[in-house]
Motif scaffolding. Sequence first.
Motif, PDB file in Angstrom:
ATOM      1  N   LYS A 255       0.365  -1.586   0.100  1.00  0.00           N
ATOM      2  CA  LYS A 255      -0.162   0.700  -0.103  1.00  0.00           C
ATOM      3  C   LYS A 255       0.718   1.163  -0.172  1.00  0.00           C
ATOM      4  N   GLU A 298       3.298  -0.614   4.694  1.00  0.00           N
ATOM      5  CA  GLU A 298       2.219  -0.365   4.491  1.00  0.00           C
ATOM      6  C   GLU A 298       1.781  -1.266   3.879  1.00  0.00           C
ATOM      7  N   TRP A 299       0.919  -2.436   4.276  1.00  0.00           N
ATOM      8  CA  TRP A 299       0.442  -4.122   3.530  1.00  0.00           C
ATOM      9  C   TRP A 299      -1.169  -3.462   3.261  1.00  0.00           C
ATOM     10  N   GLU A 300      -1.429  -4.182   2.520  1.00  0.00           N
ATOM     11  CA  GLU A 300      -2.996  -4.406   2.423  1.00  0.00           C
ATOM     12  C   GLU A 300      -3.243  -5.494   2.603  1.00  0.00           C
TER      13      GLU A 300
END
Length: 734
Positions: A255, A298-300
Motif C-alpha cells: 500500500k 504499509e500492507w493491504e
Amino acid sequence: MVLDRIAFQGIDFDRTSSADGPSRRTFLRAGAAAGGGLLLSLSLPFVSGDVKAANSASFVPNAFIRISGDGQIVLTMPYVEMGQGTYTAIPMLIAEELEVDLKQVRLQHAPPNEKLYANPLLGVQATGNSNAIRGAWYPLRQAGAIARAMLVSAAAEHWKVDPASCRAQSGKVRHPPTGRSIKYGDLAADASRMVVPANVALKRPEEFKLIGTAAKRLDTPAKVNGTAVYGIDVRPPGVKIATLAQSPAFGGHVKGVEDAAAKAVKGVRQIVRLDDAVAVVADHMGAAKKGLAALVIEWEDGPHAELNTGEVARKLEEATLSSGAVAQNIGDADKAMASAVTKVEATYQVPFLAHATMEPMNCTVHVRKDGCEVWVGSQAIGRVQAAAAKITGLPLDKVVAHNHLIGGGFGRRLEIDGVVRAVQIAQQVDGPVKVVWTREEDIQHDMYRPYWFDRISAGLDEKGMPVAWNHRFAGSSVLARWLPPVFENGLDPDTTEGAINLVYALPNLHVEYLRVEPPGIPTAFWRSVGPSHNVFVTESFMDELAAAAKQDAVAYRLALLGKAPRAKAVLELAAEKAGWGQPLPERVGRGVSVQFVFGSYLAQVAEVEVSKDGMVRVRRVVCAIDCGAVVNPDTVRAQIESGIIFGVTAALYGEITLKGGRVEQSNFDTYRMLRMNEAPAIEIHIVQNSEPPGGVGETGTSAIVPAVSNAIFAATGKRLRKMPVDNAALKQPV
C-alpha cells in the motif's frame, strides 16, 4: 509422486522389431562430434512418443554422450544433483556397459530444452519422483553398450579381424590373440562412422563390475574443498545482492513504502517496489538486510486476511461428507461392510509443511534489452527459462539459463516462484542482481505440502480380518496446477499413490478423492508428496485394525501379504532385525509400516520412547528395502537415512499454521528441525534382486511417520490420528 503411467510403461528395450515396439535404434543414434570423436545422441522415450531419425533436423534426443579424442566420456546430464547421488549413480550405468573407470566419465549440466531433455517418466525436463535411476536404467546402459560395440567394430576393422575376437576393457579395445590394444580416444573418430548395431545385449547382473558396488561420490571432493558451485555461489561481474519482503498475508499488496531510512544505509543502492513485495538492492547481503529492516512498509492484506488453519481443516472435513472421484474400486465395499462383524472408523489429518531447504532460495538474473541470463539451482530448468522469457517478453532463445548444484530440493525447486521474483526485480536493476530470501521469507512464503483430511473405515470378519475398506480424503492437487494434462476425471496419480494399489489382499476396497484447494495458499510437491500423506493414514489405520482384532501388528499384516511376496519379505526382514516381539521398557514401543510406492517395497520398524511429560524420542529405526537392482548401495542407504530424518522431523515437529492470513512460523525456532542429539540409530537392510530399479529418494520419508505413530500407540495406548505429535495428549496422568 508416481507419474510413470503418463509416459511409456514396460518398454522392452531388447526389442529390435519396430512392429512390436521401440527398438534400440529408436533411442540411440551416432555421429561425428565437432572436432572429431564419437557423439552418441540418446533419445529417451517421452510422452508424445515422437522419435525422429538421426539425420532429421527435428531429431530430439534426451541426453548426449561424447567420447573425445583423449578418451574422456562427457555426459550431458538432464537431471540435477541435489545431494541424492544422481551424479554418481547415472555415470555408473554408462561406465559399466562402456567398460571404463567411473572417473573417466565427466558431467555437464544440460541446458533447458524440454524436447531434448525431458525426463522419460515425467514427460518434462525435471528431477523428481525418485525416478532418475528408474528412467535411466535401460537407456543409459543401452548407450554404453552400443558405444562399446561400435568402438570394438572400429578396432576390428582397423586390425582386419573378427569383432568377436576383440573385447573392451578399461577404456581400451583389446585383441587377446595378438596382445594388441587401442585406447577409446584413438578409436573415437573411426567409431563415429560405424553403423549403429541393431541388437546389442546388455550385461547380465552376474557380469556387473561396477553396478551394485559402493562407488565413491564423484561430487564429494568439490563439495569438500569448496570448489563446487551452487546457485547461491554464483557471482557474475558487477553483481548486486538483493533481499525482499513479500506481503505477509496471502493475496496482499503493497500500500505504501517509506524508504528514506533504508536508502541511508551504507551499501544500499536501490529500492525496488513490486505489487506485492519490496526488495532492497545493495553491495552485499548485510547491507540489503539492514536496508530491509529500515523500510516502513504499509500492507493491504487482501481477501484472505482472516484465513486460519482451523477454517481450512473445516472445509476439508465438510468436503469428505460428500462423494468424490473414485480412485479405485474392488468388489463391493458397502455390501461387505453391511455384513461385517466389527466396524472400525477413524478420521485423520496431516498439516501444511514447509521445505526449509538448507540452501536459501536464491536466483541471480541479468536482464538486458536484447537478452536475459539466469543462474539458479533448479529441479526444472526448462520452466526457469520459460518463466524468464514470459516475464521479459523475450524469445526463448534469448534467455540463457544456467543450472547449478542444489543445496536441498525436496520438491521446492520444482517451482519457479523465486525465479519470477528475481526476474521482476532484475528488470529494474542495471546489471546482474542476486536475490536471496531470508529464512523467514522462505518459511512464510514457501509453497507448502497440502493439508489433507481423511475419513476411513473398515469391516472385519469373525476372525478380525478386513472384508471391507472405505477411504475418502480431501486436499489440494499439486499436479492439477503443475502438470494439468495428468489431472483427469478429478484424479491424479500423485495424490492417490499410497492410498490405492495397496500391498494387502483386501477383497472389497473403495477409495475416493475430492480436490479442495485452500484459498490463497500455494501448495507444492514435498518429499514423498502423496505417499507422505496416504501411507501415514493407511498404515496407521491398518494398525488400528490389528488392535481391534487383538492381533500382533506384524502378524496381522503378514496374513494379508500372501499375494505380495516382496512386501512380505521386507516386512519379515525388518521385524527380525528390529527384534520384534522382544520385551521393552515401560513407555517404549515398536511400530511398523509397510508400503509399495515409487516402485520400491519398504518396511520400517520404529522404536519410540515417550516420557511421562509426553515428549517423544525415536530411539531406533530399522528399515528393509527391496528397490530392485541396486546401482550404488551407499546411495541407497544415505537416501533412506536422510528420508527417515526428514520424516521424523515432520512427525514430531512439522506444522505450518495460519492466523490472520499469515504463516505463524518464521524460522527454525518456530519451525523445528530434528537435532543431531535427537537423531535415532538407523539400520538399513537391502534386499538384493535383479528386478528393475525402484526409487529410494522419498520412500524413507513416507514410511517413517506411521511407524512412529504406531510405536507411540504401542508405548502409551494412545492413538494419534493427526500430525505432528501432540505431546500434551501423551502426558502420563499424575
